[in-house]
Motif scaffolding. Sequence first.
Motif, PDB file in Angstrom:
ATOM      1  N   LYS A 273      -2.628  24.782  10.476  1.00 39.97           N
ATOM      2  CA  LYS A 273      -3.222  23.835  11.332  1.00 39.97           C
ATOM      3  C   LYS A 273      -3.564  22.625  10.424  1.00 39.97           C
ATOM      4  O   LYS A 273      -3.487  21.329  10.844  1.00 39.97           O
ATOM      5  N   TYR A 274      -4.196  22.947   9.287  1.00 43.87           N
ATOM      6  CA  TYR A 274      -4.551  21.851   8.188  1.00 43.87           C
ATOM      7  C   TYR A 274      -3.518  21.857   7.109  1.00 43.87           C
ATOM      8  O   TYR A 274      -3.494  22.718   6.431  1.00 43.87           O
ATOM      9  N   THR A 275      -3.006  20.627   6.958  1.00 41.77           N
ATOM     10  CA  THR A 275      -2.416  20.260   5.553  1.00 41.77           C
ATOM     11  C   THR A 275      -2.889  19.506   4.728  1.00 41.77           C
ATOM     12  O   THR A 275      -3.878  18.659   5.080  1.00 41.77           O
ATOM     13  N   SER A 276      -2.372  19.181   3.502  1.00 40.66           N
ATOM     14  CA  SER A 276      -2.974  18.329   2.586  1.00 40.66           C
ATOM     15  C   SER A 276      -2.928  16.793   2.998  1.00 40.66           C
ATOM     16  O   SER A 276      -1.845  16.543   3.659  1.00 40.66           O
ATOM     17  N   GLY A 277      -3.765  15.900   2.631  1.00 37.63           N
ATOM     18  CA  GLY A 277      -3.565  14.725   2.757  1.00 37.63           C
ATOM     19  C   GLY A 277      -2.364  14.057   2.126  1.00 37.63           C
ATOM     20  O   GLY A 277      -1.840  14.668   1.002  1.00 37.63           O
ATOM     21  N   PRO A 278      -2.063  12.729   2.425  1.00 43.41           N
ATOM     22  CA  PRO A 278      -0.981  12.118   1.762  1.00 43.41           C
ATOM     23  C   PRO A 278      -1.363  11.391   0.534  1.00 43.41           C
ATOM     24  O   PRO A 278      -2.575  10.991   0.115  1.00 43.41           O
ATOM     25  N   THR A 279      -0.165  10.872  -0.319  1.00 43.52           N
ATOM     26  CA  THR A 279      -0.454   9.889  -1.310  1.00 43.52           C
ATOM     27  C   THR A 279      -0.650   8.595  -0.646  1.00 43.52           C
ATOM     28  O   THR A 279      -0.117   8.250   0.481  1.00 43.52           O
ATOM     29  N   GLY A 280      -0.716   7.505  -1.796  1.00 42.48           N
ATOM     30  CA  GLY A 280      -0.709   6.176  -1.222  1.00 42.48           C
ATOM     31  C   GLY A 280       0.192   5.390  -1.213  1.00 42.48           C
ATOM     32  O   GLY A 280       1.495   5.698  -1.521  1.00 42.48           O
ATOM     33  N   PRO A 281       0.105   4.116  -0.932  1.00 44.30           N
ATOM     34  CA  PRO A 281       1.224   3.057  -1.177  1.00 44.30           C
ATOM     35  C   PRO A 281       2.165   3.129  -2.280  1.00 44.30           C
ATOM     36  O   PRO A 281       3.422   2.975  -2.083  1.00 44.30           O
ATOM     37  N   LYS A 282       1.776   3.337  -3.528  1.00 45.82           N
ATOM     38  CA  LYS A 282       2.318   3.344  -4.593  1.00 45.82           C
ATOM     39  C   LYS A 282       3.452   4.249  -4.369  1.00 45.82           C
ATOM     40  O   LYS A 282       4.398   4.107  -5.315  1.00 45.82           O
ATOM     41  N   ASP A 283       3.280   5.587  -3.856  1.00 42.54           N
ATOM     42  CA  ASP A 283       4.255   6.589  -3.616  1.00 42.54           C
ATOM     43  C   ASP A 283       5.339   6.570  -2.753  1.00 42.54           C
ATOM     44  O   ASP A 283       6.173   7.158  -2.367  1.00 42.54           O
ATOM     45  N   LYS A 284       5.465   5.129  -2.172  1.00 37.87           N
ATOM     46  CA  LYS A 284       6.114   4.859  -0.968  1.00 37.87           C
ATOM     47  C   LYS A 284       7.645   4.101  -1.382  1.00 37.87           C
ATOM     48  O   LYS A 284       8.230   3.507  -0.590  1.00 37.87           O
ATOM     49  N   ALA A 285       7.999   4.366  -2.642  1.00 37.77           N
ATOM     50  CA  ALA A 285       9.336   3.796  -3.032  1.00 37.77           C
ATOM     51  C   ALA A 285       9.290   2.419  -2.808  1.00 37.77           C
ATOM     52  O   ALA A 285      10.315   1.725  -2.197  1.00 37.77           O
ATOM     53  N   LEU A 286       8.514   1.658  -3.592  1.00 40.84           N
ATOM     54  CA  LEU A 286       8.427   0.084  -3.546  1.00 40.84           C
ATOM     55  C   LEU A 286       9.511  -0.558  -4.108  1.00 40.84           C
ATOM     56  O   LEU A 286       9.416  -1.945  -3.863  1.00 40.84           O
ATOM     57  N   ASN A 287      10.377  -0.121  -4.972  1.00 36.87           N
ATOM     58  CA  ASN A 287      11.494  -0.704  -5.420  1.00 36.87           C
ATOM     59  C   ASN A 287      12.659  -0.133  -5.119  1.00 36.87           C
ATOM     60  O   ASN A 287      13.523  -0.053  -6.037  1.00 36.87           O
ATOM     61  N   ARG A 288      12.738   0.448  -3.988  1.00 41.21           N
ATOM     62  CA  ARG A 288      14.041   1.006  -3.435  1.00 41.21           C
ATOM     63  C   ARG A 288      15.243   0.180  -3.430  1.00 41.21           C
ATOM     64  O   ARG A 288      15.054  -0.997  -2.917  1.00 41.21           O
TER      65      ARG A 288
END
Length: 308
Positions: A273-288
């Motif tokens: 039912k409950y999972t871990s929270g997410p990482t932030g913007p830095k972890d969204k492949a900003l230089n893909r």
Amino acid sequence: MAPLYSHLLALLITSTTFQLLTAAFPTDNYKRQTAGVPSFVLSYAPKVWLQSQDPYFPSDIGAQLAHTTPKVNFNPVNGAPNPLTLDNLASLNNLGGSSVYLTSVDDVTQSPAWLKGVKPDSKGKTNGAKSCAVIVNDHGSGNVDAYYMYFYAFNQGNTVFGQEIGDHVGDWEHNMIRFKNGVPQAICTHDHTIPGLNLPVGPIEDHCDQGTLWDPIANAYFYSYDAASNSFQAYDGTSPTNWLQYAGEWGDQQYPDSDRKQKKIFGIAVTAKYTSGPTGPKDKALNRADVCPPKDNTPCFISPILRP
């Protein structure tokens, strides 16, 4: 079966013409914050229809810190700044790094008001809540990627066999629009749906409607991103940037089976039912290099038309 209420239910943008959507709040403060932001990044910024029955709305990014405490392995982080702010959040990188979880100080099963976020007003603005961060990566030669990051204090998961699964404190969603000489070329969505398979009935349901209009950039932070130095700069020169370097999670760590809050269907791990929270913007492949994130193992659907 209860319907799936996705946060990002409809983008007011077309795949062929990329309907021009300008900000609805040309106040002096807005003009100051967006000074220097490429005009096309603002003009083509997505607007969002929030599903009419979704009880959770976008949330203020900084307010999340007032309702959480940093923990590692469910234990408070010694030496953490107090108060924790967007100007010192990244200091936690030296106190646990990616193992740090911004953990709710309240019992989430009691639905504290702050988890519900801020409902946009009649013009789509989340008053008093900066719930979006726009990050611009200029690759040069007219190639620009704009990331529109959307924040929620809580993510309500899907319902399977009468039980919610995948709930978690903190939620980051985003769109990325790739531009060439100011003209949109493609858009990447991050919406937890299966393109072309949005079912109104069945084992997985996706219910969308024009509930509440949200204009994310009406109250947002605006940054440029330099991939070579992995650094961020606020366009207005005053908005906080430290928080963007935070390497930890933006919510609680997944509760163990021994926690009374945790439930699983037949003890199956993926049905927690409950999972871990997410990482932030830095972890969204900003230089893909490609439109799709390179580390995302899910299939990348590229459609020449806008699907429902």
